[in-house]
Design an enzyme around this catalytic site. Structure first.
Site, PDB file in Angstrom:
ATOM      1  N   LYS A 157      17.429 -21.940  48.638  1.00  0.00           N
ATOM      2  CA  LYS A 157      16.828 -21.677  47.323  1.00  0.00           C
ATOM      3  C   LYS A 157      15.734 -20.604  47.447  1.00  0.00           C
ATOM      4  CE  LYS A 157      18.073 -26.263  45.691  1.00  0.00           C
ATOM      5  NZ  LYS A 157      17.705 -27.671  45.491  1.00  0.00           N
ATOM      6  N   GLN A 178      12.631 -31.408  46.230  1.00  0.00           N
ATOM      7  CA  GLN A 178      13.949 -31.637  46.818  1.00  0.00           C
ATOM      8  C   GLN A 178      14.181 -33.137  47.022  1.00  0.00           C
ATOM      9  OE1 GLN A 178      16.271 -29.121  47.412  1.00  0.00           O
ATOM     10  NE2 GLN A 178      17.649 -30.842  47.772  1.00  0.00           N
ATOM     11  N   ASP A 232      14.836 -28.108  37.520  1.00  0.00           N
ATOM     12  CA  ASP A 232      15.998 -28.891  37.956  1.00  0.00           C
ATOM     13  C   ASP A 232      16.616 -29.643  36.771  1.00  0.00           C
ATOM     14  OD1 ASP A 232      16.886 -28.609  40.559  1.00  0.00           O
ATOM     15  OD2 ASP A 232      15.349 -29.927  41.410  1.00  0.00           O
TER      16      ASP A 232
END
Ligand code: NAP
Length: 293
Positions: free
Chosen positions: A52, A96, A119
């Protein structure tokens, strides 16, 4: 048979983002900025976060990686998130997953400012998605929609079957495919571990999305001739002949299913790359929302 190559489709999305970023910077504005938090040293999480960050660099975004050790307290993690929420230079925040057991993931998700929730996991964004309001879409289903758009595969009028109902993949995927939008308007069946006759239902799918995390679960006898098959699964399967000691496997038996499908995503090189494209697109959107309130 068309291979739905995530490299090509994600490159297309990234080129657009790079051009947008270049023109923002040229006009004297700062670039979008993503903050990523990683807790512990889970091998797969390390790989995802590194990718990412690398992709942020490729499109010209700024990025900040924040590391916590496995035993970080929930309070310290939440405090960091609040600090990032209040930091004007940060547009997007991602934590994460998975997190260590002593940390409640839902609390973490709900602490992220919905305006920076790139997200798309915050209940505010999930609720907006259900209502068809503008929101940050969860990166994986969003990436799959971007892929369908890139390869011009409209879902309209088709029967889409989604296997898996998680909050981050299966359920939002089913909502997007059934939504009244350009690449939506499918009739959707959402399957899970209590679905009887799964094979018969899959055989009716014009679009089959496998998101259950069971390597090789979808076999050719579950797939209708000409179906579009999207494999979301990523599982590390031990393999002593592989350099790293494992191989990445999808949820679909690629070789046999490819013979029946009209289009199929490879693993790796398919949905994973589109997830990053979705995340970057959300980060640009978060930036734009913030500089143009
Ligand atoms: P998850 O939270 O474990 O959910 C799995 C879902 O599959 C559950 O809804 C479960 O049903 C269902 N399921 C499990 N076994 C089944 C069976 N035999 N028949 C029918 N349904 C079954 O997983 P997830 O987070 O959605 O992830 C799914 C896979 O996608 C994993 O391999 C993950 O690594 C991968 N993934 C990939 C990306 C990417 O970028 N490519 C992103 C995220 C996740 P119940 O609800 O009834 O338990």
């Amino acid at each position: 048979m068309l291979i739905l190559d995530g490299k090509i489709a994600s490159l297309h999305v990234k080129e657009k983002l790079k051009a947008q970023t270049d023109s923002l910077v040229k006009s004297g504005l700062r670039a979008p900025h993503l903050a990523a938090i990683i807790v512990g040293n889970n091998g797969a999480s390390e790989t995802y976060v590194a990718s990412k960050i690398k992709n942020c660099e490729e499109v010209g975004f700024a990025s900040t990686l924040i590391r916590f050790s496995e035993d970080v307290s929930e309070n310290d993690l939440l405090s960091k998130i609040k600090e990032l929420n209040n930091d004007d230079a940060i547009d997007g925040i991602l934590v994460q997953l998975p997190l260590p057991k002593h940390i409640t993931e839902q609390k973490v998700i709900e602490t992220i400012d919905p305006a920076k929730d790139v997200d798309g996991f915050h209940p505010v964004n999930a609720g907006k998605l259900v209502l068809g309001l503008p929101s940050f879409l969860p990166a994986t289903p969003y990436g799959i929609m971007l892929m369908l758009e890139y390869f011009n595969i409209p879902a309209k009028g088709k029967h889409a079957v989604v296997i898996g109902r998680s909050n981050i993949v299966g359920r939002p995927m089913s909502i997007l495919l059934s939504s009244n939008s350009k690449f939506g308007n499918a009739t959707v069946t959402l399957c899970h571990s209590h679905t009887p006759n799964l094979k018969e239902i899959c055989l009716q799918a014009d679009i089959l999305v496998a998101a259950l995390g069971r390597p090789g679960f979808v076999t050719a006898d579950m797939v209708k001739d000409g179906a579009v098959v999207i494999d979301v699964g990523i599982t590390r399967v031990e393999d002593s002949t592989a350099k790293k000691g494992f191989r990445i496997k999808g949820d679909v038996q690629y070789n046999e299913v490819a013979l029946k499908a009209s289009a199929i995503t490879p693993v790796p090189g398919g949905v994973g790359l589109m997830t990053i494209a979705g995340l970057l697109t959300n980060t640009m959107q978060a930036y734009q929302n913030r500089i143009k309130p």
